[in-house]
Design a protein around this motif. Structure first.
Motif, PDB file in Angstrom:
ATOM      1  N   LEU A  75      18.746  37.244  26.249  1.00 15.32           N
ATOM      2  CA  LEU A  75      17.470  37.538  25.613  1.00 15.32           C
ATOM      3  C   LEU A  75      16.512  38.257  26.556  1.00 15.32           C
ATOM      4  O   LEU A  75      15.789  39.165  26.141  1.00 15.32           O
ATOM      5  CB  LEU A  75      16.814  36.245  25.121  1.00 15.32           C
ATOM      6  CG  LEU A  75      17.496  35.516  23.958  1.00 15.32           C
ATOM      7  CD1 LEU A  75      16.828  34.184  23.707  1.00 15.32           C
ATOM      8  CD2 LEU A  75      17.459  36.371  22.704  1.00 15.32           C
ATOM      9  N   LEU A 104      22.398  32.334  26.968  1.00 15.53           N
ATOM     10  CA  LEU A 104      21.549  32.827  25.883  1.00 15.53           C
ATOM     11  C   LEU A 104      20.244  33.396  26.433  1.00 15.53           C
ATOM     12  O   LEU A 104      19.806  34.480  26.034  1.00 15.53           O
ATOM     13  CB  LEU A 104      21.255  31.692  24.897  1.00 15.53           C
ATOM     14  CG  LEU A 104      20.300  32.026  23.745  1.00 15.53           C
ATOM     15  CD1 LEU A 104      20.860  33.144  22.890  1.00 15.53           C
ATOM     16  CD2 LEU A 104      20.018  30.787  22.902  1.00 15.53           C
ATOM     17  N   LEU A 105      19.621  32.695  27.373  1.00 11.82           N
ATOM     18  CA  LEU A 105      18.355  33.163  27.929  1.00 11.82           C
ATOM     19  C   LEU A 105      18.529  34.457  28.711  1.00 11.82           C
ATOM     20  O   LEU A 105      17.682  35.355  28.640  1.00 11.82           O
ATOM     21  CB  LEU A 105      17.751  32.081  28.831  1.00 11.82           C
ATOM     22  CG  LEU A 105      17.179  30.863  28.105  1.00 11.82           C
ATOM     23  CD1 LEU A 105      16.757  29.791  29.100  1.00 11.82           C
ATOM     24  CD2 LEU A 105      15.986  31.272  27.245  1.00 11.82           C
ATOM     25  N   LEU A 119      14.906  33.112  12.781  1.00  7.52           N
ATOM     26  CA  LEU A 119      15.230  33.214  14.202  1.00  7.52           C
ATOM     27  C   LEU A 119      14.250  34.065  14.998  1.00  7.52           C
ATOM     28  O   LEU A 119      13.995  33.775  16.167  1.00  7.52           O
ATOM     29  CB  LEU A 119      16.640  33.784  14.377  1.00  7.52           C
ATOM     30  CG  LEU A 119      17.808  32.836  14.080  1.00  7.52           C
ATOM     31  CD1 LEU A 119      19.131  33.537  14.325  1.00  7.52           C
ATOM     32  CD2 LEU A 119      17.712  31.596  14.947  1.00  7.52           C
ATOM     33  N   LEU A 155      10.856  32.107  22.911  1.00  9.13           N
ATOM     34  CA  LEU A 155      11.692  31.961  24.107  1.00  9.13           C
ATOM     35  C   LEU A 155      11.440  33.087  25.104  1.00  9.13           C
ATOM     36  O   LEU A 155      11.330  32.865  26.311  1.00  9.13           O
ATOM     37  CB  LEU A 155      13.168  31.938  23.725  1.00  9.13           C
ATOM     38  CG  LEU A 155      13.727  30.645  23.132  1.00  9.13           C
ATOM     39  CD1 LEU A 155      15.178  30.843  22.722  1.00  9.13           C
ATOM     40  CD2 LEU A 155      13.606  29.497  24.123  1.00  9.13           C
ATOM     41  N   ILE A 156      11.333  34.316  24.591  1.00 10.30           N
ATOM     42  CA  ILE A 156      11.149  35.467  25.467  1.00 10.30           C
ATOM     43  C   ILE A 156       9.796  35.440  26.144  1.00 10.30           C
ATOM     44  O   ILE A 156       9.662  35.693  27.338  1.00 10.30           O
ATOM     45  CB  ILE A 156      11.324  36.773  24.674  1.00 10.30           C
ATOM     46  CG1 ILE A 156      12.781  36.901  24.206  1.00 10.30           C
ATOM     47  CG2 ILE A 156      10.951  37.994  25.525  1.00 10.30           C
ATOM     48  CD1 ILE A 156      13.018  38.040  23.242  1.00 10.30           C
ATOM     49  N   ASN A 162      12.018  43.415  22.500  1.00  9.41           N
ATOM     50  CA  ASN A 162      11.606  42.815  23.766  1.00  9.41           C
ATOM     51  C   ASN A 162      10.462  43.587  24.410  1.00  9.41           C
ATOM     52  O   ASN A 162       9.508  42.994  24.918  1.00  9.41           O
ATOM     53  CB  ASN A 162      12.790  42.768  24.734  1.00  9.41           C
ATOM     54  CG  ASN A 162      13.978  42.041  24.168  1.00  9.41           C
ATOM     55  OD1 ASN A 162      14.606  42.515  23.221  1.00  9.41           O
ATOM     56  ND2 ASN A 162      14.314  40.895  24.727  1.00  9.41           N
ATOM     57  N   LEU A 207      13.025  33.113  18.782  1.00  7.72           N
ATOM     58  CA  LEU A 207      13.458  33.881  19.947  1.00  7.72           C
ATOM     59  C   LEU A 207      12.280  34.593  20.602  1.00  7.72           C
ATOM     60  O   LEU A 207      12.268  34.784  21.824  1.00  7.72           O
ATOM     61  CB  LEU A 207      14.536  34.875  19.535  1.00  7.72           C
ATOM     62  CG  LEU A 207      15.830  34.249  19.026  1.00  7.72           C
ATOM     63  CD1 LEU A 207      16.879  35.314  18.737  1.00  7.72           C
ATOM     64  CD2 LEU A 207      16.381  33.248  20.032  1.00  7.72           C
ATOM     65  N   SER A 208      11.277  34.970  19.802  1.00  5.78           N
ATOM     66  CA  SER A 208      10.077  35.556  20.393  1.00  5.78           C
ATOM     67  C   SER A 208       9.394  34.550  21.309  1.00  5.78           C
ATOM     68  O   SER A 208       8.934  34.904  22.408  1.00  5.78           O
ATOM     69  CB  SER A 208       9.098  35.982  19.281  1.00  5.78           C
ATOM     70  OG  SER A 208       9.672  36.949  18.456  1.00  5.78           O
ATOM     71  N   THR A 245      22.481  38.743  13.020  1.00  9.57           N
ATOM     72  CA  THR A 245      21.333  38.641  13.927  1.00  9.57           C
ATOM     73  C   THR A 245      21.711  38.998  15.362  1.00  9.57           C
ATOM     74  O   THR A 245      20.964  38.703  16.288  1.00  9.57           O
ATOM     75  CB  THR A 245      20.751  37.206  13.910  1.00  9.57           C
ATOM     76  OG1 THR A 245      21.805  36.268  14.198  1.00  9.57           O
ATOM     77  CG2 THR A 245      20.167  36.878  12.547  1.00  9.57           C
ATOM     78  N   LEU A 253      19.290  40.569  17.895  1.00  5.89           N
ATOM     79  CA  LEU A 253      18.321  39.779  18.635  1.00  5.89           C
ATOM     80  C   LEU A 253      18.783  39.483  20.054  1.00  5.89           C
ATOM     81  O   LEU A 253      17.973  39.123  20.907  1.00  5.89           O
ATOM     82  CB  LEU A 253      18.033  38.468  17.894  1.00  5.89           C
ATOM     83  CG  LEU A 253      17.355  38.610  16.529  1.00  5.89           C
ATOM     84  CD1 LEU A 253      17.253  37.265  15.842  1.00  5.89           C
ATOM     85  CD2 LEU A 253      15.981  39.244  16.676  1.00  5.89           C
ATOM     86  N   LEU A 254      20.083  39.629  20.312  1.00  8.20           N
ATOM     87  CA  LEU A 254      20.610  39.435  21.662  1.00  8.20           C
ATOM     88  C   LEU A 254      20.659  40.724  22.443  1.00  8.20           C
ATOM     89  O   LEU A 254      21.045  40.728  23.611  1.00  8.20           O
ATOM     90  CB  LEU A 254      22.027  38.823  21.596  1.00  8.20           C
ATOM     91  CG  LEU A 254      22.155  37.452  20.932  1.00  8.20           C
ATOM     92  CD1 LEU A 254      23.590  36.963  21.016  1.00  8.20           C
ATOM     93  CD2 LEU A 254      21.207  36.449  21.574  1.00  8.20           C
TER      94      LEU A 254
END
Length: 219
Positions: free
Chosen positions: A17, A13-14, A210, A217-218, A48, A214-215, A38, A41-42
């Protein structure tokens, strides 16, 4: 480092992203993103690139660099991230648009977002005209056009109906996020239905939840 310190499911997943390496993402997890609308988002793209630009701007501002020098470092940083991701077309498109915006600021021009979008599209098509028929190109520019056309109007209508939501920053965030996700969903629904045979209205709420996670995480 990601593969060494995280479980395979989390590492996949990371990597998706951060670098767009979707080959290693768990298939069940990928299907869940598809079904909830969604999956975008990937896909590393303007989302990004915008986050990277925002973090770099904040760091350079804290350091105290003059604003023109910040623009130069921002341009270099976005180019470096584009190379790091393997010059993937979505990132290249967003980076090119970012350079156009930075160039406008450097020349003391007023940024016109429709003109900026058109300039980026024309530059891409001048280099590779076949991009016009690429689903990624259509989705990328369709999403931005939808945001420009609908988000401001829908936010102005929605925010007064959320007066019960406190505190004020949460009301503004909810109005902006709901307006933006609704705008993208409405604008891209025909394209998604044509290419992927899928329309998922739940994506408007799923993105609201989400996107901030996810923001984080990035960044």
């Amino acid at each position: 480092l990601i593969q060494e310190h995280f479980k395979p499911r989390d590492a996949g997943l990371l990597l998706a992203l951060l670098l767009g390496e979707r080959a290693e993402i768990d298939e069940d997890l990928k299907e869940a993103f598809v079904n909830t609308g969604t999956i975008h988002l990937l896909v590393i793209s303007g989302f990004n690139v915008g986050l990277i630009a925002g973090v770099l701007e904040l760091l350079l501002r804290v350091i105290g660099l003059p604003w023109r020098l910040r623009l130069a470092f921002l341009a270099l940083g976005l180019g470096g991230y584009c190379v790091l991701t393997g010059l993937q077309p979505p990132v290249a498109r967003a980076t090119l648009m970012g350079w156009v915006v930075l160039g406008a600021y450097a020349l003391d021009r007023v940024v016109s977002w429709p003109n900026t979008l058109a300039a980026a599209a024309l530059l891409i098509l001048a280099i590779q005209p076949a991009q016009l028929f690429d689903p990624g190109f259509q989705l990328s520019f369709g999403a931005v056009i939808s945001l420009l056309v609908f988000t401001g109007r829908w936010r102005s209508w929605l925010e007064p109906h959320l007066q019960w939501l406190r505190p004020g920053w949460l009301r503004r965030y909810a109005a902006l996020s709901l307006s933006a996700t609704s705008a993208v969903w409405v604008g891209l629904a025909p394209v998604l239905a044509w290419y992927f045979h899928l329309i998922s209205p739940v994506s408007m709420l799923a993105n609201l939840l989400l996107a901030p996670l996810l923001s984080a995480l990035i960044t």
